[in-house]
Enzyme design. Structure first.
Site, PDB file in Angstrom:
ATOM      1  CD  GLU A  44      -2.620   1.106   2.691  1.00  0.00           C
ATOM      2  OE1 GLU A  44      -3.560   1.902   2.827  1.00  0.00           O
ATOM      3  OE2 GLU A  44      -2.319   0.239   3.548  1.00  0.00           O
ATOM      4  CE  LYS A 111      -7.258   1.374   3.442  1.00  0.00           C
ATOM      5  NZ  LYS A 111      -5.988   1.717   4.130  1.00  0.00           N
ATOM      6  CB  CYS A 163      -4.286  -1.970   4.492  1.00  0.00           C
ATOM      7  SG  CYS A 163      -3.407  -2.208   6.078  1.00  0.00           S
ATOM      8  CB  SER A 191      -0.361  -4.137   8.405  1.00  0.00           C
ATOM      9  OG  SER A 191      -0.740  -4.623   9.671  1.00  0.00           O
ATOM     10  CG  ASN A 422      12.289  15.861  39.687  1.00  0.00           C
ATOM     11  OD1 ASN A 422      12.297  14.641  39.534  1.00  0.00           O
ATOM     12  ND2 ASN A 422      11.171  16.558  39.788  1.00  0.00           N
TER      13      ASN A 422
END
Length: 611
Positions: A44, A111, A163, A191, A422
């Site tokens: 894709e 798509k 997809c 993906s 810190n």
């Protein structure tokens, strides 16, 4: 009916890198032709890269992508394939597959469903194509059909799912394709990687081939394309509910082509199916590939890391070493060094190369222990990383005396605990940044997802850096994986680190500070986090789901749930400022990629009262 050589290819692309993107596609096409492949599935948006973000909103980017179609189509002699790119049609942008056979455009599939979950924001850029609609689009002076199309090729009737199309259950395009007697479905995908996600994809591809009585071909993008998302380059072919073909994932090669000889009558035997990697194996493969791509695409000279002797920084260090090992093993030393512009290192050993591109520093204080110093040094030496050691006490004293003078009082641990912790973390930041700047290195931060959820980090201290490679991974997994890496991957330099309890070492030594004392046991934190953040459950729902699991006393569990939600709510501002991170697990807490939450809220006050 006959035997057809059907292929699937993956490419490692980069937004705006037109030269590379087109070159890799051509390489894949040429390799397919040389292998005698007749039908080829490409990933894709592989012309532009998937990760172009809001560049997709521009007019020029889709037009430029389209301008490369003629030279790509010229490379398709004898091939049926598609070139996947964004296309404007009637002033709207669509995610498209331009379908080509033997140097001619046949039409354009658009798509139909957009991904808008987890890391995806596709509706921001693309429009869904209406089901059943077919129109005409002009490309280079000629008109072609566009929309909900199928294509004929010899014994095959071919349809597409891009997809997200395939993940829509009963409304997915494959149902309609089956009604049209399509017997070959191509799925170009982008993906994103997550550990063990391949199991879902394998089920999808196998079940699709069975449920829709077809041959199903899947192709995914490859590599760390644009900084955060990793694509594993998975490629599969299935028929009659059985895998025919599956590749090894997460290759360092810039492109791959695999194929199977497929019988159109449905009696194809499995061919070359790679085994499924366990989560412990996937993790270093994915992170190593992501670090490699990040290094070469950012044109940096290597990595820098504040190596504390703890689990998180040790994980980052091992992943850099894994990057070098896997890149050399896959590409060969010369190709790897050329890709990162370091041919001057040719002929050196793997450990020497690590030392030239990876600088680490142990930044001790009066509250640090010899245990963590020795653990950090032993790990650095074992992997070959350059190791520096300095202390930050003078800087801490300067900052502390300045504010004490301004306030006209001394700071003490009973009153100023967080402040005194810190300032140590923040005092480490400028000097490690100097090292990174001097050496032109990407500075790694070491936050994990468990710490990100509850804000257990010092902003502008241990969060300082350019890249957070493990911030989507929980602490429970990290500790288990380090033991695995020591035993199974040969990282014996982890022995000391694996023997230590996680600690920030920011309080005086006589307080015996540990992370789990400050927070809660990490397995409890993980169990709460999964339900609260991944599954979006309320405090009462989280308690109801966990109370019978025997994790701990119910009242203590309530206390930990309350603590989690309070810390989560008040620390969103920290998560907004975390360094860019790789997405490696099923979810993360980065608001730019997965979990958005208001910076200001009531902090679940009513919901915690109900609990």
């Amino acid at each position: 009916m006959g035997i057809y050589r059907i292929g699937t290819a993956t490419v490692n692309q980069t937004p705006l890198d037109w030269t590379n993107n087109i070159f890799q596609l051509k390489k894949a096409l040429n390799e397919a032709q040389n292998e005698g492949i007749e039908i080829l599935c490409l990933p894709e948006l592989s012309v532009t890269a998937y990760g172009c973000e809001d560049l997709f909103l521009s007019q020029w980017l889709p037009e430029k992508a389209k301008s490369f179609l003629p030279e790509l189509i010229a490379e398709t002699k004898g091939l049926f394939t598609s070139f996947n790119l964004p296309l404007f049609f009637e002033n709207r942008l669509y995610n498209c597959a331009v379908v080509v056979h033997d140097q001619k455009i046949l039409g354009v599939y658009a798509k139909q469903y957009m991904a808008l979950d987890g890391v995806h924001y596709e509706p921001r850029w693309f429009n869904p194509w209406p089901i059943g609609k077919v129109s005409e689009i002009e490309i280079d002076g000629a008109n072609y059909p566009i929309g909900d199309l199928t294509f004929d090729f010899k014994d095959w009737k071919i349809g597409f799912e891009i997809c997200e199309d395939a993940w829509r259950g009963t409304i997915r395009p494959a149902h309609r394709l089956c009604e049209k007697e399509v017997n070959l479905i191509l799925n170009p995908s982008a993906s994103h990687f997550a550990m063990e996600k391949t199991l879902q994809r394998i089920d999808l591809v196998k079940n699709s081939s069975k449920d829709f009585k077809c041959t199903y071909v899947y192709s995914n993008l490859l590599g760390n394309e644009a900084g955060r998302m990793i694509y594993d380059g998975e490629m599969m072919i299935a028929q009659n509910g059985e895998l025919i073909l599956r590749n090894e994932l997460l290759s360092f090669q810039p492109h791959q082509v695999i194929w199977a000889d497929v019988n159109s009558d449905g009696n194809t035997q499995p061919q070359n199916i790679s085994p499924i990697d366990a989560k412990e194996i996937e993790f270093p493969k994915a992170a190593g590939l992501a670090l490699y791509d990040y290094l070469r695409k950012s044109r940096s000279n290597g990595y820098a890391l504040s190596l504390s002797g703890g689990a998180d920084s040790a994980t980052c260090a091992v992943l850099v070493a894994e990057m070098v090992k896997r890149a050399i093993g896959t590409l060969g030393q010369s190709t790897f060094l050329k890709s990162i512009n370091r041919l001057d290192l040719e002929g050196k050993s793997q450990k020497e190369i690590v030392g030239e591109i990876f600088a680490t520093a142990y930044q001790g204080s009066t509250n640090s222990s010899d245990d963590t110093l020795n653990a950090a040094q032993e790990l650095a030496n074992s992997i070959g990383a350059t190791f520096y050691h300095w202390t930050i006490d003078r800087a801490v004293e300067n900052y502390t005396s300045t504010i004490e003078t301004a306030l006209n009082r001394e700071l003490d641990w009973e009153t100023d605990d967080i402040t005194l912790q810190n300032i140590q973390a923040r005092s480490r930041s400028p000097i490690i940044w100097m090292l990174a700047n001097i050496k032109n290195r990407v500075l790694l931060t070491t936050s994990n997802r468990s710490e990100g959820s509850v804000g257990y980090a010092t902003m502008d201290g241990d969060t300082s850096g350019s890249l957070a490679p493990i911030s989507s991974v929980d602490k429970v997994f990290i500790r288990k994986w380090l033991a695995y890496a020591e035993e199974h991957l040969g990282y014996t330099g982890l022995a000391k680190i694996n023997s230590l309890a996680p600690t920030a070492e920011l309080r005086p030594k006589d307080q015996h500070q540990t992370d789990e004392d400050d927070l809660m046991p990490y397995p409890i934190l993980l169990a709460i986090e999964q339900l609260a953040i991944r599954d979006h459950q309320s405090p009462k729902e989280v308690f109801a789901n966990l109370k019978n699991k025997g994790l701990e006393d119910e009242n203590l569990l309530k206390d930990h749930i309350i603590k989690f939600y309070k810390l989560w709510s008040r620390n969103q501002w920290k998560r907004e400022r975390l360094a860019p991170a790789f997405h490696l697990d099923e979810f993360n807490v980065d608001p730019r990629t997965w979990c958005r939450f208001p910076i200001l809220s009531a902090g679940f006050v009513e919901e915690l009262k109900e609990l």
